[in-house]
Design an enzyme around this catalytic site. Structure first.
Site, PDB file in Angstrom:
ATOM      1  CB  SER A   1      -6.890  -0.869  -1.001  1.00 30.25           C
ATOM      2  OG  SER A   1      -6.990   0.343  -1.697  1.00 30.25           O
TER       3      SER A   1
ATOM      4  CB  THR B   1      -6.804   6.165   4.465  1.00 31.86           C
ATOM      5  OG1 THR B   1      -6.133   6.285   3.227  1.00 31.86           O
ATOM      6  CG2 THR B   1      -6.690   7.470   5.221  1.00 31.86           C
TER       7      THR B   1
ATOM      8  CB  THR C   1     -10.978   4.910  -0.544  1.00 29.54           C
ATOM      9  OG1 THR C   1      -9.778   5.665  -0.709  1.00 29.54           O
ATOM     10  CG2 THR C   1     -11.582   5.170   0.816  1.00 29.54           C
ATOM     11  CG  ASP C   2      -6.249   4.461  -3.230  1.00 29.43           C
ATOM     12  OD1 ASP C   2      -7.031   5.434  -3.116  1.00 29.43           O
ATOM     13  OD2 ASP C   2      -5.052   4.517  -2.924  1.00 29.43           O
TER      14      ASP C   2
HETATM   15  N1  ASP Z   1      -4.128   4.424  -0.331  1.00 31.53           N
HETATM   16  C1  ASP Z   1      -5.235   4.163   0.550  1.00 31.53           C
HETATM   17  C2  ASP Z   1      -5.742   2.750   0.288  1.00 31.53           C
HETATM   18  O1  ASP Z   1      -6.456   2.542  -0.637  1.00 31.53           O
HETATM   19  C3  ASP Z   1      -6.307   5.174   0.321  1.00 31.53           C
HETATM   20  C4  ASP Z   1      -7.482   5.077   1.253  1.00 31.53           C
HETATM   21  O2  ASP Z   1      -7.689   4.147   1.984  1.00 31.53           O
HETATM   22  O3  ASP Z   1      -8.292   6.057   1.225  1.00 31.53           O
HETATM   23  O4  ASP Z   1      -5.378   1.871   1.012  1.00 31.53           O
END
Ligand code: ASP
Length: 321
Positions: free
Chosen positions: A54, A12, A85-86
């Site tokens: 991710s 993100t 974060t995922d």
């Molecule tokens: N979908 C994103 C990822 O994991 C979520 C994030 O980065 O917060 O790449």
């Protein structure tokens, strides 16, 4: 001034709006351009390793990250990995097994909102990550929303809030407030890192539900070399429908089976009830105890990258990194 290498992988923090949702498109140089104050903390160089959500990352990407750190290890004082974060908790765990006893900080961070977004958490997280890479402890850690979490202990517990990560069955190592570092626990001093270059991705995770069919377990045991089974409570297997025999056959065929729990805190304790004790006392299965599922999965991949021998695997699995 400390010299820090930023490895950008996407997430993100690096995302733009596509019309069908956010997708990573902002480069590491552009990300740094949003937070010029980092240039006053340290000297930074960046490598754009990949630019992916991710959800698209796996063992081959973790190996690339570890290799990049190994190749540049001597030139830098610390490393910041920007990441979605995922699956960040999986990457943090995998890097903790691939790079052990590291005296320099390896800091993963990311954000719940992109770097260009009003009120984003990206700038704080990135600044804190660089601060920790300059002044913090060695080893793999996640820095997020002011918390420093050991790489093998992190879990994403909030899908939207800035407090995305929790430290599971272990205290947070440090807090960062207003660019002040409060280090509560240190990871100890180590002479030099040990790098590993193999992971075997043939690991599956089965979360039991009441009424899980034995065929599903049998299918997974057939298709993977390592299997993590998330049971209920302190852990165990249903006693109907031949689950025990499926696990016995898999273990006899040399598959590595790890029993864990789907309860978020306090871990497994298989021998408390017959549903787990019977298994533990009669079969060659491993138990995750207080490890996170993310860590159990990644440790199993790391072990299978080295051995199929149960005794060796058992020793590696129960030796904390
Ligand atoms: N979908 C994103 C990822 O994991 C979520 C994030 O980065 O917060 O790449």
């Amino acid at each position: 001034m400390k010299h820090i290498l930023m490895l950008a992988t996407g997430g993100t923090i690096a995302s733009k709006e596509t019309g069908q949702g956010l997708a990573p498109a902002i480069t590491s140089r552009e990300i740094l351009g949003y937070v010029p104050a980092i240039g006053e903390l340290c000297r930074v160089e960046t490598i754009q390793l990949m630019n992916l959500d991710s959800s698209n990352l796996g063992p081959s990407h973790w190996l690339r990250m570890a290799r990049a750190i190994e190749e540049h290890y001597d030139q830098y004082d610390g490393f910041v990995v920007t990441h979605g974060t995922d699956t960040m908790a999986y990457t943090a765990a995998a890097l903790s097994y691939l790079i052990q006893d590291c005296p320099k900080p390896i800091v993963l961070t990311g954000a719940q909102k992109p770097i260009w977004y009003d009120g984003t958490d990206s700038k704080r997280n990135l600044t804190d990550a660089f601060l920790y890479a300059c002044r913090g402890c060695g080893g793999v850690q996640i820095v997020f929303n002011g918390k420093v979490i050991l790489g093998t202990r992190a879990r994403k517990t909030f899908s939207k809030s800035f407090q995305a990560f929790s430290s599971v069955n272990y205290p947070e190592l440090a807090l960062i407030q207003d660019e002040r570092l409060l280090q509560y626990i240190t990871t100890g001093s180590r002479p030099a890192p040990r790098f590993y270059d193999a992971l075997d991705g043939s690991v599956g995770l089965l979360k039991l539900i009441p009424g899980t069919r034995r065929e599903l377990l049998a299918f997974m045991a057939d298709h993977y070399d390592g299997l993590v089974i998330e049971g209920f409570g302190v852990g165990g297997l249903p006693e109907y429908d031949g689950f025990y025999d499926v696990v016995r056959q898999a273990a006899e065929a040399g598959k590595l089976i790890v029993m864990t729990t789907q309860v978020p805190n306090e871990g497994s304790d298989l021998t408390v009830y017959h549903v787990g004790g019977h298994l533990k006392h009669t079969l060659q299965v491993l138990e995750a105890y207080d490890m996170t599922t993310e860590s159990a999965v990644c440790k199993l991949m790391w072990i299978l990258g080295q051995t199929r021998d149960f005794a060796q695997a058992e020793k590696l699995f129960y030796t904390p990194v």
